[in-house]
Design an enzyme around this catalytic site. Structure first.
Site, PDB file in Angstrom:
ATOM      1  N   MET A   1      18.022 -28.714 -19.815  1.00  0.00           N
ATOM      2  CA  MET A   1      18.013 -28.085 -21.125  1.00  0.00           C
ATOM      3  C   MET A   1      19.053 -28.747 -22.016  1.00  0.00           C
ATOM      4  SD  MET A   1      16.266 -26.353 -19.099  1.00  0.00           S
ATOM      5  CE  MET A   1      17.374 -25.882 -17.787  1.00  0.00           C
ATOM      6  N   GLY A  43       7.561 -27.290 -19.825  1.00  0.00           N
ATOM      7  CA  GLY A  43       8.887 -27.438 -20.404  1.00  0.00           C
ATOM      8  C   GLY A  43       9.923 -26.712 -19.569  1.00  0.00           C
ATOM      9  N   CYS A  44      11.034 -26.366 -20.170  1.00  0.00           N
ATOM     10  CA  CYS A  44      12.113 -25.675 -19.461  1.00  0.00           C
ATOM     11  C   CYS A  44      11.574 -24.444 -18.734  1.00  0.00           C
ATOM     12  CB  CYS A  44      13.197 -25.264 -20.448  1.00  0.00           C
ATOM     13  SG  CYS A  44      14.471 -24.222 -19.724  1.00  0.00           S
ATOM     14  N   PHE A  45      11.857 -24.353 -17.440  1.00  0.00           N
ATOM     15  CA  PHE A  45      11.300 -23.242 -16.675  1.00  0.00           C
ATOM     16  C   PHE A  45      11.874 -21.890 -17.064  1.00  0.00           C
ATOM     17  CE2 PHE A  45      13.825 -25.389 -12.959  1.00  0.00           C
ATOM     18  CZ  PHE A  45      15.048 -25.151 -13.568  1.00  0.00           C
ATOM     19  N   TRP A  46      13.015 -21.856 -17.736  1.00  0.00           N
ATOM     20  CA  TRP A  46      13.573 -20.568 -18.161  1.00  0.00           C
ATOM     21  C   TRP A  46      12.575 -19.790 -19.028  1.00  0.00           C
ATOM     22  CZ3 TRP A  46      18.898 -22.595 -20.334  1.00  0.00           C
ATOM     23  CH2 TRP A  46      19.707 -23.026 -19.271  1.00  0.00           C
TER      24      TRP A  46
END
Length: 210
Positions: A1, A43-46
């Site tokens: 990130m 994209g960002c897994f968050w």
């Protein structure tokens, strides 16, 4: 990130709503018995994790890595962009409550922007690519069919970048699990991921759950 410096240059696609997308494909035959698994990279897994944690019928969402080798399945190595891994989430769901086609609909409509190639908003690199890792032949067939539908409909105005891939899923470090729930004031979460959850609530009210 990545840090938020300069992030305003990139915006999440918002012109198309879930209702603008063609309906997702329906599974033929009886409802599968027992809990099922889906693996998506967007994209960002968050943020992808945060969205699917609020989908009715989803039992667990785990952040991790898919597409590369077990030995490289750690954040430091994946961030080098040399592993072949994508940041991904593993979703365990009850098909009596939510079907795979509905998960696909959420994935394409609100969880990420499927037209961005090897990036997602401010994050750049193949580890942030849009990909689906089908867990069954039926999932592969449905995902392929839906991507073709989306491209044919032209809803996004650009070609879908999402690819169908294969490979094992490896759980990420504990610090990345339930990150949005545990860090609701984190600047990245506030800027990029809370709006996705808000869209899920607004555009999929029948699927949204706290």
């Amino acid at each position: 990130m990545l840090a938020l410096a300069g992030a305003a240059v990139f915006t999440f696609r918002s012109s198309a709503t879930a209702q603008d997308l063609p309906p997702p494909p329906r599974e033929a035959g009886p409802v599968p018995s027992g809990l099922q698994t889906a693996v998506f990279a967007g994209g960002c897994f968050w943020g992808v994790e945060a969205v699917f944690e609020h989908v009715k019928g989803v039992r667990t969402v785990t952040s991790g890595y898919a597409g590369g080798a077990r030995a490289d399945a750690n954040y430091r190595r994946v961030a080098s962009e040399k592993t072949g891994h994508a940041e991904a989430v593993r979703i365990v769901y009850d098909p009596e409550e939510v079907r795979y086609g509905q998960l696909l609909h959420v994935f394409f409509a609100v969880a990420h922007d499927p037209t961005q190639l090897n990036r997602q908003t401010p994050d750049v690199g193949r580890s942030y690519r849009s990909a689906i890792f089908p867990q069954t032949p039926l999932q592969r067939q449905m995902a392929r069919s839906y991507i073709a539908q989306l491209d044919s409909a032209g809803t996004f105005g650009r070609k879908i970048a999402t690819k169908l891939e294969q490979g094992a899923f490896y759980k990420a470090e504990d610090v990345h699990q339930d990150f949005a729930r545990k860090n609701p004031r984190n600047a990245y979460i506030v800027r990029w991921d809370k709006p996705k959850v808000a869209r899920l609530k607004r555009e999929f009210p029948a699927l949204y759950t706290r």
